[in-house]
Write a protein that holds these residues in place. Sequence first.
Motif, PDB file in Angstrom:
ATOM      1  N   PHE A 185       0.843  -1.204   0.000  1.00 45.45           N
ATOM      2  CA  PHE A 185       0.000   0.000   0.000  1.00 45.45           C
ATOM      3  C   PHE A 185       0.873   1.248   0.000  1.00 45.45           C
ATOM      4  O   PHE A 185       0.653   2.171  -0.786  1.00 45.45           O
ATOM      5  CB  PHE A 185      -0.923  -0.022   1.225  1.00 45.45           C
ATOM      6  CG  PHE A 185      -1.830   1.166   1.324  1.00 45.45           C
ATOM      7  CD1 PHE A 185      -3.050   1.184   0.673  1.00 45.45           C
ATOM      8  CD2 PHE A 185      -1.465   2.281   2.066  1.00 45.45           C
ATOM      9  CE1 PHE A 185      -3.895   2.278   0.763  1.00 45.45           C
ATOM     10  CE2 PHE A 185      -2.303   3.381   2.159  1.00 45.45           C
ATOM     11  CZ  PHE A 185      -3.515   3.377   1.511  1.00 45.45           C
ATOM     12  N   ILE A 186       1.880   1.270   0.871  1.00 39.91           N
ATOM     13  CA  ILE A 186       2.774   2.422   0.968  1.00 39.91           C
ATOM     14  C   ILE A 186       3.506   2.651  -0.344  1.00 39.91           C
ATOM     15  O   ILE A 186       3.609   3.782  -0.824  1.00 39.91           O
ATOM     16  CB  ILE A 186       3.763   2.245   2.140  1.00 39.91           C
ATOM     17  CG1 ILE A 186       3.010   2.363   3.466  1.00 39.91           C
ATOM     18  CG2 ILE A 186       4.885   3.268   2.075  1.00 39.91           C
ATOM     19  CD1 ILE A 186       3.820   1.948   4.680  1.00 39.91           C
ATOM     20  N   SER A 187       3.969   1.562  -0.968  1.00 38.61           N
ATOM     21  CA  SER A 187       4.688   1.737  -2.231  1.00 38.61           C
ATOM     22  C   SER A 187       3.764   2.234  -3.341  1.00 38.61           C
ATOM     23  O   SER A 187       4.179   3.014  -4.193  1.00 38.61           O
ATOM     24  CB  SER A 187       5.393   0.449  -2.641  1.00 38.61           C
ATOM     25  OG  SER A 187       4.458  -0.533  -3.017  1.00 38.61           O
ATOM     26  N   LEU A 188       2.505   1.797  -3.336  1.00 41.44           N
ATOM     27  CA  LEU A 188       1.568   2.234  -4.375  1.00 41.44           C
ATOM     28  C   LEU A 188       1.115   3.684  -4.164  1.00 41.44           C
ATOM     29  O   LEU A 188       0.958   4.438  -5.116  1.00 41.44           O
ATOM     30  CB  LEU A 188       0.339   1.316  -4.404  1.00 41.44           C
ATOM     31  CG  LEU A 188       0.605  -0.090  -4.927  1.00 41.44           C
ATOM     32  CD1 LEU A 188      -0.613  -0.967  -4.695  1.00 41.44           C
ATOM     33  CD2 LEU A 188       0.965  -0.044  -6.403  1.00 41.44           C
ATOM     34  N   ILE A 189       0.915   4.055  -2.928  1.00 41.08           N
ATOM     35  CA  ILE A 189       0.485   5.430  -2.637  1.00 41.08           C
ATOM     36  C   ILE A 189       1.661   6.392  -2.762  1.00 41.08           C
ATOM     37  O   ILE A 189       1.492   7.548  -3.122  1.00 41.08           O
ATOM     38  CB  ILE A 189      -0.145   5.518  -1.220  1.00 41.08           C
ATOM     39  CG1 ILE A 189      -1.502   4.815  -1.207  1.00 41.08           C
ATOM     40  CG2 ILE A 189      -0.291   6.943  -0.735  1.00 41.08           C
ATOM     41  CD1 ILE A 189      -2.562   5.471  -2.076  1.00 41.08           C
TER      42      ILE A 189
END
Length: 163
Positions: free
Chosen positions: A154-158
């Motif tokens: 999630f962090i990498s996508l956001i």
Amino acid sequence: GDGNFKIVTNLLKRVALRAKVRTNTLLYDTYDVKEGETPEMIADKLYDDPELHWVVLMVNDITDVYHQWPMHMGQFNQYVTEKYSNINAIHHYEIAQSSGDTTTKIWIENDVDSDAYTDATPVTNYEYELELNDEKSKIRLLKSDYVRQVVSEFISLIGSSNF
């Protein structure tokens, strides 16, 4: 125009679970939300971190906690009283399906002649809304073994690690 830039949050950026992840039942446990429980309480109980409430919501496609999360009984009673002038009026009728899974109920609109269905069961406005609220309490929870991986992705996508 003066060269002073401001960083703003992109409110339109969205992240969702992949279809493979969503349909893999081995990654989830089912859970019945108890009276008064919040996503934060469940995340704290299951993941030892109330800040991971968004994982509980995302796994269940809940974008509006006020309308998609089960109401506690006081809130529910107020909602039903405000929505209906008569909570005990007939909302619709139901009959048992006669073939296949006979536990499945068939909905018959209230404006249909109920005398045509002698075995039809009336469902009041209150009962109808209670059933909807009860359905909201049946959620899926991502097993705790997979939470760190989901958070990391999630962090990498956001594109931000500031939560």
